[in-house]
Scaffold this motif. Sequence first.
Motif, mmCIF file in Angstrom:
data_model
loop_
_atom_site.group_PDB
_atom_site.id
_atom_site.type_symbol
_atom_site.label_atom_id
_atom_site.label_comp_id
_atom_site.label_asym_id
_atom_site.label_seq_id
_atom_site.Cartn_x
_atom_site.Cartn_y
_atom_site.Cartn_z
ATOM 1 N N THR A 33 0.257 15.676 -43.173
ATOM 2 C CA THR A 33 -0.093 14.514 -43.997
ATOM 3 C C THR A 33 0.659 13.285 -43.517
ATOM 4 O OG1 THR A 33 -0.464 15.911 -45.929
ATOM 5 C CG2 THR A 33 -0.113 13.571 -46.336
ATOM 6 N N ALA A 111 -3.951 7.711 -46.927
ATOM 7 C CA ALA A 111 -3.490 9.067 -46.638
ATOM 8 C C ALA A 111 -4.446 9.732 -45.656
ATOM 9 C CB ALA A 111 -3.402 9.892 -47.917
ATOM 10 N N VAL A 135 -1.236 16.180 -49.934
ATOM 11 C CA VAL A 135 -0.957 14.798 -50.321
ATOM 12 C C VAL A 135 0.086 14.745 -51.429
ATOM 13 C CG1 VAL A 135 -1.964 12.695 -51.302
ATOM 14 C CG2 VAL A 135 -3.218 13.995 -49.575
#
Length: 229
Positions: A33, A111, A135
Motif C-alpha cells: 500500500t 491510495a 489501506v
Amino acid sequence: MQGEESRATSYTTLAAGSDFRHELEIKRSRFITVLRRADSEDAARDLVAGLRREFHDARHHCSAFIIGPDRDIQRSNDDGEPSGTAGIPMLEALAKRETAPGAADLSDVSAVVVRYFGGVLLGAGGLVRAYSESVSSALNLVPLVRRSRLRICSVEVPHAAAGKLENDLRTANLVMAGTSYGARHTVLQVAVPDNAGAIADAAERVQLLTAGSALLEAKGTEWVDVPFP
C-alpha cells in the motif's frame, strides 16, 4: 482544488512529505500500500502511473482517492481484480476512516495497493478484506494533520524583535503561517480562526507582547496545516 469555495472549513489529511508505504502478506500474495497526499485528480493519478513503472511486474495496481475539502471527488479502480473487490473496499476504508470519534473527514489522499499474486486464490470475500485491510493498516501508521481554512494576519516588527515575538506567539499556541523580510522590518504571519472574536484575541495578544508597539492586520483566508493536539 483548495482555492475554490467550499462548505467545509476543515478536514483531515496526510502530513506533507514523501509517500507512505506499508506491506502485508496474505496467503502468499503481497499487498503493498502506498499513500500520498494529493489535492487534485492529476496528482492522484500520477501516483498510480509512477507505481506502474516502479512495480512493472506486479499483476494489479488498484487505486482509490478522495479529493477536496468537501470530499466531492471520489474515485476507485479495480485494475483487473473482480469488479468491486479492490477499488471500492479501498475507497470505503478512506471514506469511513474516523479521524476523531464520530468524525470521518479524511480527504486529499490517494491510495494505491500493488498486488503480487502468490498463487493462492482468495475469492471475492477474501479480496475485499485484503484490500480494505491493506489501506486501513497503512492509515493506522501514517501521520495526519488538520487542514483548516484560517484567517491570515500579519504583524510587522523590527528584525531584532522578530525572533522573540515569533517564539512568544508559538508559546501562545498561535499558528505561524510564514515570514517575510524587508529592508528594516520582518513581517510575521499568523493563522487564526476566521471569526471576529479570534482575530480580536490575537490582536490583543500582539499588543501585549509588543507593549503596544505593533499592530496585527487581518488579510485573506488560506488553507493551513494544523497539527493535531
